[in-house]
Scaffold this motif. Structure first.
Motif, short mmCIF file in Angstrom:
data_model
loop_
_atom_site.label_atom_id
_atom_site.label_comp_id
_atom_site.label_asym_id
_atom_site.label_seq_id
_atom_site.Cartn_x
_atom_site.Cartn_y
_atom_site.Cartn_z
N GLU A 63 62.32 83.71 42.06
CA GLU A 63 61.47 82.31 42.69
C GLU A 63 60.96 81.84 41.52
OE1 GLU A 63 60.17 85.54 46.00
OE2 GLU A 63 58.64 85.57 45.51
N SER B 13 70.07 82.37 41.52
CA SER B 13 69.40 81.55 42.37
C SER B 13 68.61 81.44 42.09
CB SER B 13 69.28 81.91 43.99
OG SER B 13 70.55 81.98 45.11
N LEU C 162 67.90 86.56 41.82
CA LEU C 162 67.39 85.32 42.21
C LEU C 162 65.53 85.78 41.31
CD1 LEU C 162 65.70 83.66 44.67
CD2 LEU C 162 64.65 85.35 45.58
N ILE D 9 64.64 78.72 43.67
CA ILE D 9 64.28 78.19 44.54
C ILE D 9 63.42 76.47 44.05
CG2 ILE D 9 61.95 78.30 46.53
CD1 ILE D 9 63.04 81.59 45.94
#
Ligand code: UD1
Ligand code: CA
Length: 453
Positions: free
Chosen positions: A277, A255, A275, A257
């Motif tokens: 960022e 992932s 994840l 963002i």
């Protein structure tokens, strides 16, 4: 593929428009020189040997090209007389006799191994020359591919093309594959009777056909054959590379963002369910296991981040940072050559260098491992379940045992045994009423000075 193949990599361009003190092909994208990207692609296309045609920095270029186990030799092209002349600089290697000769450019780094393999397959099927072509809406400057059905009859250079030919949007990437047994004879027939007075490699098309040879085209997407003449084009290649790799990672389960703000290195490994960022930069040598989170504005290189660990925001991991499962490295922390045990926490404003930290240990805010004495580096060892109070300096070499407790603000120069409490700071004193006295004296001094003026 069982056929032998020599890749001739052209890299003798004078790189003037890069305005650089080093060869163009040494400039990096994704933290790796252009030439290494090319070598990686040729290696994946099953090429065993490469001849690098260079004009300068031969040693550095050869070193940067040592990728993927391909045997590399360099050939100096002292006079830059055209692409046909450049390929012949590697005459000695070509004469050794390979099944396939593949010509690639040192400054065309995004070429996919599949495209090179497809070109070699056409040779295996009986073609004598295979040109890698591409379609573009901005063909100016490229050689145009003139076709007759599925056969290529000629490549016309921009300068030598008619107005009608210049409208053709089917172009030569410059990359090609040549029948290894015939390559030398074909190349030696190339002359320089054209408007630029250069030996055009592209003339090989008509030469091969005149001898009854078969010439075909393999198409590549335009992005794969983009080259690099200046720093703006270098940045465009970087962007193209980054977009592709971010996409691949996201499709594989990572992932992001704000993917456009994440910068990956050529070897960044990120497992599914990680994840990332915004605004994270990766240097080379990073691997991240599943479940980890990299918070915003972190800079990470040469680091291993184990499952479920969290990094940042604003963390810097330098080479040798090794974060155990579920560990935390928080804001404004720097880790260099430091092993952070499972579940250990290094949460705020800390420098950990040349250190080992045991599982579940907590490192308080502002802790510094003083690893450098101005000459040598020294090691700090901290056991499991220890607690390092905030703003402590751990002067290496030093070791702190399991479950030890360091009082805040300590300067620790001696080893601390397991379970011990260590203070390395001045004992606190209380002077009742002394603050009031000091303030009264200060006010009296101020009044006296005012009266004097
Ligand atoms: C060449 C092709 C053209 C193609 C284009 C794609 C020829 C005659 N033309 O044109 O059809 O569309 O590439 O970019 O081949 N080099 C050397 N030594 C030399 C000359 C070139 O090493 O003497 C190297 C350069 O470093 C570069 C590559 O060969 O990597 C291509 O050279 P360049 O001058 O850019 O070729 P173009 O004229 O653009
Ligand atoms: Ca060019």
């Amino acid at each position: 593929m069982s056929r032998s193949c020599l890749a001739v990599i052209l890299a003798a361009g004078d790189s003037t428009r890069m305005k650089s003190s080093m060869s163009k092909v040494l400039h990096p994208i994704a933290s790796r020189p252009l030439i290494a990207h090319v070598m990686d692609a040729v290696a994946r296309a099953g090429v065993g040997s490469a001849a690098l045609v260079v004009g300068r920095d031969a040693e550095q270029v050869a070193k940067a090209a040592a990728v993927g186990g391909v045997a590399v030799e360099t050939f100096l092209q002292t006079q830059r007389l055209g692409t046909g002349h450049a390929v012949l600089a590697a005459r000695e290697a070509i004469a050794r006799g390979y099944d396939d000769v593949l010509v690639a450019y040192g400054d065309v780094p995004l070429i996919a191994p599949e495209t090179l393999t497809a070109a070699r397959e056409r040779l295996a099927e009986g073609a004598d020359v295979v040109v890698i072509g591409f379609r573009t809406q901005t063909p100016t400057g490229y050689g145009r591919l003139l076709m007759q059905g599925r056969e290529l009859i000629a490549i016309r250079e921009e300068k030598d093309a008619t107005d009608e030919e210049r409208k053709v949007e089917w172009c030569n990437s410059g990359l090609m594959a040549i029948h290894g047994g015939k390559a030398l004879a074909l190349l030696e027939k190339i002359g320089n009777q054209n408007l630029k007075g250069e030996y055009y490699l592209t003339d090989i098309v008509e030469i091969a056909r005149a001898e009854g040879g078969k010439v075909v085209v393999v198409e590549a997407p335009e992005r794969e054959v983009a080259g690099c003449n200046n720093r703006a084009e270098l940045a465009a290649l970087e962007m193209s590379w980054q977009q592709r790799r971010r996409h691949d990672l996201m499709v594989s389960g990572v992932s992001m963002i704000a993917p456009d703000t994440v910068f990956l290195a050529h070897d960044t490994q990120i497992a599914p369910d990680v994840l990332i960022e915004p605004n994270v930069v990766f240097g080379p040598g990073v691997s991240i296991e599943s479940g980890a989170v990299v918070h915003a504005f972190s800079h990470i290189e040469g680091a291993r981040i184990s499952a479920g660990a969290t990094v940042g925001p604003f963390a810097r991991l330098r080479p040798g940072a090794d974060l155990g499962a579920g560990s935390k490295v928080g804001n404004f922390c720097e880790i260099k050559n430091g092993k952070i045990g499972e579940g250990a926490k290094v949460n705020h404003l800390t420098y950990i260098g040349d250190a080992t930290i045991g599982a579940r240990t907590n490192i308080g805010a502002g802790t510094i491992t003083c690893n450098y004495d101005g000459v040598n580096k020294h090691e700090t060892r901290i056991g499991e379940d220890a607690f390092i109070g905030s703003n402590s300096s751990l002067v290496a070499p030093v070791s702190i045992g399991d479950s030890a407790y360091i009082a805040s603000g300590s300067v620790i120069t001696d080893d601390v045994p397991a379970e011990a409490l260590a203070f390395g700071r001045a004992r606190q004193e209380i002077k009742p009423e002394r603050a009031k006295l000091i303030r009264e004296r200060a006010l009296a001094l101020k009044a006296a000075r005012k009266a004097q003026r």
